[in-house]
Motif scaffolding. Structure first.
Motif, PDB file in Angstrom:
ATOM      1  N   TYR A 118      44.761  40.429  25.805  1.00 10.20           N
ATOM      2  CA  TYR A 118      43.759  40.321  26.870  1.00 10.20           C
ATOM      3  C   TYR A 118      44.204  39.478  28.073  1.00 10.20           C
ATOM      4  CZ  TYR A 118      39.641  43.117  26.147  1.00 10.20           C
ATOM      5  OH  TYR A 118      38.779  44.177  26.112  1.00 10.20           O
ATOM      6  N   PRO A 119      44.881  38.305  27.866  1.00 15.03           N
ATOM      7  CA  PRO A 119      45.302  37.551  29.052  1.00 15.03           C
ATOM      8  C   PRO A 119      46.141  38.394  30.010  1.00 15.03           C
ATOM      9  CG  PRO A 119      45.542  36.199  27.101  1.00 15.03           C
ATOM     10  CD  PRO A 119      45.153  37.554  26.632  1.00 15.03           C
ATOM     11  N   ASP A 120      47.040  39.198  29.441  1.00 21.12           N
ATOM     12  CA  ASP A 120      47.882  40.057  30.268  1.00 21.12           C
ATOM     13  C   ASP A 120      47.035  41.120  30.978  1.00 21.12           C
ATOM     14  OD1 ASP A 120      50.282  41.110  31.255  1.00 21.12           O
ATOM     15  OD2 ASP A 120      50.248  42.665  29.705  1.00 21.12           O
ATOM     16  N   VAL A 121      46.090  41.709  30.203  1.00 21.26           N
ATOM     17  CA  VAL A 121      45.233  42.759  30.773  1.00 21.26           C
ATOM     18  C   VAL A 121      44.375  42.192  31.904  1.00 21.26           C
ATOM     19  CG1 VAL A 121      43.262  44.273  30.243  1.00 21.26           C
ATOM     20  CG2 VAL A 121      45.201  44.170  28.686  1.00 21.26           C
ATOM     21  N   LEU A 122      43.812  41.005  31.684  1.00 16.83           N
ATOM     22  CA  LEU A 122      42.958  40.396  32.711  1.00 16.83           C
ATOM     23  C   LEU A 122      43.762  40.097  33.978  1.00 16.83           C
ATOM     24  CD1 LEU A 122      40.693  37.959  30.645  1.00 16.83           C
ATOM     25  CD2 LEU A 122      40.068  40.149  31.648  1.00 16.83           C
ATOM     26  N   SER A 123      44.985  39.609  33.791  1.00 17.20           N
ATOM     27  CA  SER A 123      45.823  39.336  34.972  1.00 17.20           C
ATOM     28  C   SER A 123      46.104  40.615  35.744  1.00 17.20           C
ATOM     29  CB  SER A 123      47.157  38.714  34.554  1.00 17.20           C
ATOM     30  OG  SER A 123      46.923  37.521  33.875  1.00 17.20           O
ATOM     31  N   ARG A 124      46.406  41.681  35.008  1.00 17.20           N
ATOM     32  CA  ARG A 124      46.679  42.958  35.686  1.00 17.20           C
ATOM     33  C   ARG A 124      45.441  43.466  36.422  1.00 17.20           C
ATOM     34  NH1 ARG A 124      51.210  45.872  34.067  1.00 17.20           N
ATOM     35  NH2 ARG A 124      52.448  44.754  32.541  1.00 17.20           N
ATOM     36  N   LEU A 125      44.286  43.358  35.758  1.00 18.76           N
ATOM     37  CA  LEU A 125      43.044  43.800  36.411  1.00 18.76           C
ATOM     38  C   LEU A 125      42.778  42.978  37.673  1.00 18.76           C
ATOM     39  CD1 LEU A 125      40.469  44.416  33.505  1.00 18.76           C
ATOM     40  CD2 LEU A 125      41.511  46.106  35.019  1.00 18.76           C
ATOM     41  N   ALA A 126      43.029  41.680  37.579  1.00 20.25           N
ATOM     42  CA  ALA A 126      42.779  40.794  38.723  1.00 20.25           C
ATOM     43  C   ALA A 126      43.674  41.153  39.899  1.00 20.25           C
ATOM     44  CB  ALA A 126      43.000  39.341  38.317  1.00 20.25           C
ATOM     45  N   GLU A 127      44.887  41.625  39.578  1.00 22.81           N
ATOM     46  CA  GLU A 127      45.826  41.958  40.657  1.00 22.81           C
ATOM     47  C   GLU A 127      45.696  43.404  41.128  1.00 22.81           C
ATOM     48  OE1 GLU A 127      49.508  41.085  38.788  1.00 22.81           O
ATOM     49  OE2 GLU A 127      49.132  38.919  38.775  1.00 22.81           O
ATOM     50  N   SER A 128      44.819  44.172  40.462  1.00 19.87           N
ATOM     51  CA  SER A 128      44.762  45.609  40.758  1.00 19.87           C
ATOM     52  C   SER A 128      44.031  45.930  42.049  1.00 19.87           C
ATOM     53  CB  SER A 128      44.091  46.355  39.603  1.00 19.87           C
ATOM     54  OG  SER A 128      42.734  45.957  39.514  1.00 19.87           O
ATOM     55  N   ALA A 129      43.347  44.978  42.630  1.00 20.49           N
ATOM     56  CA  ALA A 129      42.602  45.260  43.868  1.00 20.49           C
ATOM     57  C   ALA A 129      42.616  44.045  44.767  1.00 20.49           C
ATOM     58  CB  ALA A 129      41.172  45.660  43.526  1.00 20.49           C
ATOM     59  N   ARG A 130      42.457  44.326  46.037  1.00 17.09           N
ATOM     60  CA  ARG A 130      42.380  43.239  47.011  1.00 17.09           C
ATOM     61  C   ARG A 130      41.018  42.567  46.896  1.00 17.09           C
ATOM     62  NH1 ARG A 130      45.365  45.042  52.402  1.00 17.09           N
ATOM     63  NH2 ARG A 130      46.974  46.336  51.500  1.00 17.09           N
ATOM     64  N   PRO A 131      40.856  41.376  47.504  1.00 18.52           N
ATOM     65  CA  PRO A 131      39.547  40.727  47.459  1.00 18.52           C
ATOM     66  C   PRO A 131      38.467  41.605  48.099  1.00 18.52           C
ATOM     67  CG  PRO A 131      41.216  39.217  48.266  1.00 18.52           C
ATOM     68  CD  PRO A 131      41.870  40.553  48.161  1.00 18.52           C
ATOM     69  N   ALA A 152      37.778  43.339  39.783  1.00 20.70           N
ATOM     70  CA  ALA A 152      39.025  42.567  39.847  1.00 20.70           C
ATOM     71  C   ALA A 152      38.703  41.077  40.023  1.00 20.70           C
ATOM     72  CB  ALA A 152      39.891  43.072  41.000  1.00 20.70           C
ATOM     73  N   GLU A 153      37.665  40.780  40.794  1.00 24.33           N
ATOM     74  CA  GLU A 153      37.297  39.370  40.978  1.00 24.33           C
ATOM     75  C   GLU A 153      36.723  38.772  39.697  1.00 24.33           C
ATOM     76  OE1 GLU A 153      36.965  37.873  45.202  1.00 24.33           O
ATOM     77  OE2 GLU A 153      35.169  39.090  44.886  1.00 24.33           O
ATOM     78  N   VAL A 154      35.968  39.572  38.967  1.00 25.48           N
ATOM     79  CA  VAL A 154      35.458  39.103  37.670  1.00 25.48           C
ATOM     80  C   VAL A 154      36.645  38.784  36.750  1.00 25.48           C
ATOM     81  CG1 VAL A 154      34.212  39.811  35.589  1.00 25.48           C
ATOM     82  CG2 VAL A 154      33.252  40.308  37.838  1.00 25.48           C
ATOM     83  N   ALA A 155      37.628  39.685  36.743  1.00 29.11           N
ATOM     84  CA  ALA A 155      38.818  39.463  35.906  1.00 29.11           C
ATOM     85  C   ALA A 155      39.556  38.199  36.348  1.00 29.11           C
ATOM     86  CB  ALA A 155      39.742  40.679  35.988  1.00 29.11           C
ATOM     87  N   HIS A 156      39.588  37.968  37.660  1.00 30.71           N
ATOM     88  CA  HIS A 156      40.268  36.784  38.177  1.00 30.71           C
ATOM     89  C   HIS A 156      39.581  35.502  37.680  1.00 30.71           C
ATOM     90  CE1 HIS A 156      42.380  34.166  40.918  1.00 30.71           C
ATOM     91  NE2 HIS A 156      41.225  33.735  41.412  1.00 30.71           N
ATOM     92  N   ILE A 157      38.258  35.477  37.724  1.00 28.27           N
ATOM     93  CA  ILE A 157      37.533  34.289  37.239  1.00 28.27           C
ATOM     94  C   ILE A 157      37.722  34.143  35.725  1.00 28.27           C
ATOM     95  CG2 ILE A 157      35.219  33.272  37.003  1.00 28.27           C
ATOM     96  CD1 ILE A 157      34.580  34.524  39.721  1.00 28.27           C
TER      97      ILE A 157
END
Lengths: 135, 540
Positions: free
Chosen positions: B205-218, B157-162
């Motif tokens: 992909y932008p939508d998918v990456l945002s969802r992945l980034a939000e899918s887990a806590r830090p 999720a952090e990779v997706a956030h970056i």
């Protein structure tokens, strides 16, 4: 108490607790282990239940939770409907995994215990896959 | 400095780059090739992080692969996040090979992007110092936990956030390239780059990456990871990567059990039983109606019967049981990924069957080890007691441990399932490897293995006699695994009726198993065991 009521009660406890609570986690894992054993015996070696039992057992060891102090009376007849037990146990295990994952990152938890809980959460995630709805 | 520190550094550098781009307006900088090269380097660093965390490596994916993966929400939900990231980020990284430049640049934008890429590369090195992906496998306990999946979801999720920061930078670059003020030559030079950036930023992909980034806590735990200390090679545990390693581990464990009977503890027996159950269940999952014998129910009964046990010696030589757990975990993971993401199983049923042929012998060895532990009075058993009156169905529970009487009835209920598992001989398939060599190696030490005590031998004879009586016509109640008073499950029950807790009287109709094949019925723990000598061929 029906198994479904016991699961509902435990899941609520897991979702509402704000600080790591060994007792609730240990009791939840024991409840899932009990369901796995009871249902695996009924299902006569169903490989999904067997995989789940092995994974849950491994997660229980990995988490190294302290002894629990609460136990629920479950009506054994409620394990007869294997598919319902499957769904409820899946819900229970997912809740335990989420709680372990959150608690493993808690500031009050020492890093070593945190890694153990994170490992146990990953094991439970894998185990839960075998109880997810059949394709 | 920690893993989290370098991720933060990368994020700060990317935020700075985006601000710089935003301030620059629509004029294409002269050093855009250097900027694009630094951008690609940052993507490559993210791909490397994804591969370490996700253990999914895809070589040279095409844009069509990426489009396919994110073509529908259902497909995204069914796809491993590591695969989504690996494919998407690799495709995004490649823009136009003609513009690739590794020359140092004094452009502040390129410098900031390079700084982000370097920070991510250091974060990757910190992870690699624990995981040693190109070497022997995880070198530390943290590395072993990560390789089992700890922190995977949060880390990805952090990779997706970056990656979402990089996407924002890509959008700014695209706006710049689309500007009407650019010359025709500039537009022509960046034609391919513009098209690829337009595809990437305009895809799902932008939508998918945002969802992945939000899918887990830090991943706070992962973020505190520092570089692993140097470790002696001897302290490193081999990492399981294929079925052959599982087979080797099983052979090594069997040899170790024979050669170190005094060091064998309950945790070794439990981990070995867990691996055996996983192998049996895996065989059944690969072929739902196996032609060979199926020990799944028998090994499940073994695992259940030894669950309330511990030994006085404690977990000495715990690395052996950890390796067995690693192997079982690897095997379960293959099936879980296959079930969840459709990842192919990396071995065939025959290979697994060949592995399963060793399990009855393993059960024999575990039974001998358990005999030894009992005869040396090293076994402890957990007793649970409850307050007399429950409040709203909730009891206060107390757990106590007692030494197990080697001549008591409880030890029979522990050894019985192991004996049944050892009787589950599997016919050797014609194309399976020949296990004779391994058995020959083990034959001699087995002969030297300590004999069970006379008391236990007497007990064994009693067991056999009892089984014969059962076969003649006794009820299933004589095969309870644990006395009701010592079993955990009695705390869950109003009327202890599970097969494990010892049914008194007939099994309720609702709980009676559906009649299946004779094979399956034989495997039910309630069924009378077959009267077979341990080395007699299986009749199944």
């Amino acid at each position: 108490m029906n198994y479904s009521d016991a699961v509902a009660r435990t899941v609520t406890q897991l979702e509402t607790q704000t600080t790591p609570n060994n007792n609730v986690l240990a009791a939840a894992i024991q409840l899932a282990l009990h369901a796995a054993k009871a249902t695996n015996a009924c299902a006569a070696g169903d490989p999904d239940w067997a995989m789940f039992l092995a994974g849950l057992n491994s997660a229980s060891d990995a988490a190294q939770l302290d002894d629990f102090s609460e136990a629920m009376q479950i009506d054994e007849q409620t394990f007869a409907d294997t598919e319902a037990v499957r769904r409820q146990t899946h819900r229970l295990v997912v809740a335990v995994a989420d709680r372990l994952r959150v608690d493993s990152n808690h500031a009050d938890i020492p890093a070593e215990q945190g890694w153990r809980w994170a490992s146990a959460a990953a094991e439970l995630d894998t185990a839960a896959v075998f109880l997810a709805a059949r394709q | 400095m920690t893993y989290g520190h370098y991720l933060d550094q990368a994020e700060v550098a990317l935020a700075k780059s985006r601000n710089t781009l935003h301030r620059a307006g629509t004029a294409v900088p002269t050093q855009l090739p250097a900027v694009l090269a630094a951008r690609s380097k940052t993507y490559r660093a993210l791909v490397a992080l994804t591969h370490l965390l996700g253990e999914v490596i895809v070589d040279d994916p095409m844009p069509t692969d990426a489009e396919y993966l994110v073509s529908s929400r259902a497909r995204v939900a069914r796809t491993d996040p590591a695969l989504l990231l690996s494919v998407g980020l690799q495709v995004a990284e490649r823009l136009d090979s003609r513009l690739r430049s590794s020359a140092p640049s004094d452009d502040p934008l390129a410098e900031d992007l390079s700084h982000a890429a370097n920070a991510l590369a250091i974060a990757r090195d910190i992870l690699a110092s624990h995981l040693d992906p190109l070497g022997y496998g995880p070198r530390t306990r943290e590395g072993q936990a990560i390789s089992r999946g700890a922190g995977r979801r949060e880390g990805l999720a952090e990779v997706a956030h970056i990656a979402t920061w990089l996407l924002a930078i890509d959008s700014e670059v695209l706006t710049m390239l689309h500007s009407t003020g650019n010359s025709t030559a500039t537009n022509h030079l960046y034609l391919t780059t513009t098209a690829k950036l337009a595809w990437w930023t305009g895809s799902r992909y932008p939508d998918v990456l945002s969802r992945l980034a939000e899918s887990a806590r830090p991943a706070l735990l992962l973020r505190t990871l520092a570089v692993a200390p140097p470790t002696e090679q001897s302290a490193i545990r081999p990492h399981i990567r294929d079925l052959k390693q599982v087979a080797d581990l099983l052979q090594t464990t069997r040899a170790w059990l024979v050669q170190h009977p005094a060091d064998t503890g309950v945790h070794h027996i439990r981990s070995a039983a867990r691996l055996a159950l996983t192998i049996s269940a895996a065989g059944k999952l690969l072929t739902p109606t196996p032609l060979t014998g199926d020990g799944t129910a028998r090994w499940a009964a073994v695992l259940t019967s030894i669950e309330p046990l511990a030994d006085i010696g404690g977990p000495i030589h715990s690395d052996i049981s950890h390796q067995l757990d690693d192997a079982a975990s690897w095997l379960r993971n293959q099936f879980a990924r296959s079930r969840r993401f459709g990842t192919p199983i990396p071995f065939r049923h025959e290979q697994l069957t060949s592995l399963a042929t060793d399990l009855p012998d393993l059960a024999d060895q575990l039974r001998t080890a358990m005999h030894r532990l009992a005869s040396h009075r090293r076994l402890l058993i957990r007793h649970n007691s409850l307050a007399a009156e429950p409040i709203a169905g909730i009891h206060r529970a107390e757990e106590t441990w007692h030494r197990l009487d080697p001549d008591g009835a409880t030890i029979t209920s522990i050894l019985d399932p192991l004996r049944r598992a050892s009787a589950n001989r599997i016919p050797q398939p014609a194309n399976a490897r020949n296990p004779v060599a391994a058995r020959a190696t083990l034959a001699s030490p087995t002969a030297e293995a300590p004999e069970p005590s006379l008391a236990l031998q007497r007990h064994d004879d009693q067991e056999r006699l009892r089984d014969q009586k059962t076969h003649i016509g006794a009820t299933a109640s004589q095969h309870s695994l644990l006395p009701t008073s010592t079993s955990w499950s009695s705390f869950f029950t109003e009327t202890a009726r599970t097969p494990r807790t010892g049914t008194r009287g007939p099994v309720p109709l609702a709980r009676r198993p559906t009649p299946l094949s004779p094979d399956t019925q034989l495997d039910h723990p309630d069924e009378p065991p077959p009267i077979l000598e341990p080395n007699e061929p299986d009749l199944e």
